[in-house]
Design a protein around this motif. Structure first.
Motif, PDB file in Angstrom:
ATOM      1  N   LYS A 131      14.141  64.407 -24.377  1.00 27.66           N
ATOM      2  CA  LYS A 131      13.803  63.162 -23.682  1.00 27.66           C
ATOM      3  C   LYS A 131      12.986  63.474 -22.432  1.00 27.66           C
ATOM      4  N   THR A 132      13.407  64.471 -21.676  1.00 30.04           N
ATOM      5  CA  THR A 132      12.680  64.862 -20.474  1.00 30.04           C
ATOM      6  C   THR A 132      11.257  65.291 -20.825  1.00 30.04           C
ATOM      7  N   LEU A 133      11.132  66.098 -21.861  1.00 28.46           N
ATOM      8  CA  LEU A 133       9.797  66.547 -22.278  1.00 28.46           C
ATOM      9  C   LEU A 133       8.941  65.376 -22.765  1.00 28.46           C
ATOM     10  N   ALA A 134       9.536  64.465 -23.524  1.00 34.95           N
ATOM     11  CA  ALA A 134       8.794  63.291 -24.002  1.00 34.95           C
ATOM     12  C   ALA A 134       8.309  62.456 -22.818  1.00 34.95           C
ATOM     13  N   ASP A 135       9.170  62.296 -21.804  1.00 34.27           N
ATOM     14  CA  ASP A 135       8.773  61.554 -20.605  1.00 34.27           C
ATOM     15  C   ASP A 135       7.620  62.253 -19.884  1.00 34.27           C
ATOM     16  N   ILE A 153       0.703  53.212 -24.290  1.00 35.55           N
ATOM     17  CA  ILE A 153       1.519  54.422 -24.148  1.00 35.55           C
ATOM     18  C   ILE A 153       2.820  54.094 -23.418  1.00 35.55           C
ATOM     19  N   GLU A 154       2.751  53.243 -22.392  1.00 34.42           N
ATOM     20  CA  GLU A 154       3.976  52.837 -21.693  1.00 34.42           C
ATOM     21  C   GLU A 154       4.947  52.144 -22.628  1.00 34.42           C
ATOM     22  N   THR A 155       4.437  51.287 -23.503  1.00 32.94           N
ATOM     23  CA  THR A 155       5.286  50.571 -24.464  1.00 32.94           C
ATOM     24  C   THR A 155       5.935  51.551 -25.437  1.00 32.94           C
ATOM     25  N   ALA A 156       5.150  52.495 -25.931  1.00 33.41           N
ATOM     26  CA  ALA A 156       5.702  53.523 -26.832  1.00 33.41           C
ATOM     27  C   ALA A 156       6.728  54.365 -26.099  1.00 33.41           C
ATOM     28  N   ALA A 157       6.447  54.721 -24.851  1.00 28.32           N
ATOM     29  CA  ALA A 157       7.375  55.542 -24.060  1.00 28.32           C
ATOM     30  C   ALA A 157       8.700  54.825 -23.841  1.00 28.32           C
ATOM     31  N   THR A 158       8.637  53.531 -23.579  1.00 27.78           N
ATOM     32  CA  THR A 158       9.861  52.741 -23.392  1.00 27.78           C
ATOM     33  C   THR A 158      10.689  52.733 -24.670  1.00 27.78           C
ATOM     34  N   ILE A 160      10.584  54.990 -27.068  1.00 26.78           N
ATOM     35  CA  ILE A 160      11.068  56.365 -27.278  1.00 26.78           C
ATOM     36  C   ILE A 160      12.291  56.614 -26.396  1.00 26.78           C
ATOM     37  N   ASP A 161      12.218  56.202 -25.127  1.00 25.07           N
ATOM     38  CA  ASP A 161      13.361  56.360 -24.220  1.00 25.07           C
ATOM     39  C   ASP A 161      14.587  55.625 -24.739  1.00 25.07           C
ATOM     40  N   SER A 162      14.390  54.443 -25.265  1.00 30.95           N
ATOM     41  CA  SER A 162      15.497  53.663 -25.815  1.00 30.95           C
ATOM     42  C   SER A 162      16.135  54.379 -27.006  1.00 30.95           C
ATOM     43  N   SER A 163      15.304  54.964 -27.859  1.00 28.50           N
ATOM     44  CA  SER A 163      15.820  55.719 -29.012  1.00 28.50           C
ATOM     45  C   SER A 163      16.615  56.931 -28.558  1.00 28.50           C
ATOM     46  N   PHE A 164      16.101  57.616 -27.541  1.00 30.08           N
ATOM     47  CA  PHE A 164      16.839  58.773 -27.007  1.00 30.08           C
ATOM     48  C   PHE A 164      18.161  58.331 -26.388  1.00 30.08           C
ATOM     49  N   ALA A 165      18.152  57.223 -25.648  1.00 29.57           N
ATOM     50  CA  ALA A 165      19.384  56.740 -25.018  1.00 29.57           C
ATOM     51  C   ALA A 165      20.451  56.444 -26.067  1.00 29.57           C
ATOM     52  N   SER A 166      20.059  55.833 -27.160  1.00 26.76           N
ATOM     53  CA  SER A 166      21.014  55.538 -28.232  1.00 26.76           C
ATOM     54  C   SER A 166      21.566  56.815 -28.866  1.00 26.76           C
TER      55      SER A 166
END
Length: 171
Positions: A131-135, A153-158, A160-166
């Protein structure tokens, strides 16, 4: 004297060609990451739940980390992307996002199997690292793409972050 001139000429040619190579590398790096994540997902869904057969999954994660680090480095080394390169890179990230979401969902579904072999903390740690690397990668990309692509890219990043959080919460 001729030797110095030859070295200067070679260095000059290298500098002229460095920027386009870095730009092409960024797109290639993201394509490699996509391939890596698809392999991880295939290995997750094919995993039989045994400790011995979990080792390739750890290898997949190591490969992904290496390739993300390469992409971060190449992105940071690249000059600002022109419109065409920006669109290409942005489309690669947008296409990668659902691949990551599927993979992390499949991994979360295997949390009880991971727990059974005693790898919960290892998986959680790897997820946090990824997650850190993806960010870091998406932040680097946002600084290089055109202003019209930053939002994508911001939308995709959000997402991706949500998927990592889950996935992290499953562990």
């Amino acid at each position: 004297m001729a030797g110095k001139l030859f070295v200067i000429l070679l260095l000059g040619l290298g500098l002229v060609n460095a920027s386009p190579i870095a730009k092409r590398s960024v797109a290639t790096d993201i394509t490699a990451i996509t391939t890596d994540v698809q392999k991880l997902d295939s290995d997750i869904t094919g995993w039989d739940g045994t400790l011995l057969n979990a080792i390739p999954l750890l290898s997949d994660v190591t490969t992904i980390k290496t390739d993300i680090n390469t992409a971060i480095s190449d992105t940071n080394s690249s000059s600002t992307l022109g419109s065409s390169d920006s669109t290409t890179v942005t489309n690669e990230i947008v296409a990668l996002q659902p691949v990551i979401a599927t993979t992390l969902s499949d991994l979360a579904a295997r949390a009880s199997d991971v727990s059974a072999i005693g790898f919960t903390s290892t998986v959680q740690s790897n997820l946090e690292d990824l997650k850190t690397l993806a960010d870091e990668l998406t932040a680097a990309l946002e600084s290089k793409v055109t202003s019209s692509d930053v939002t994508k890219i911001e939308t995709a990043a959000t997402a991706i972050d949500s998927s990592f959080a889950s996935a992290i919460s499953a562990y």
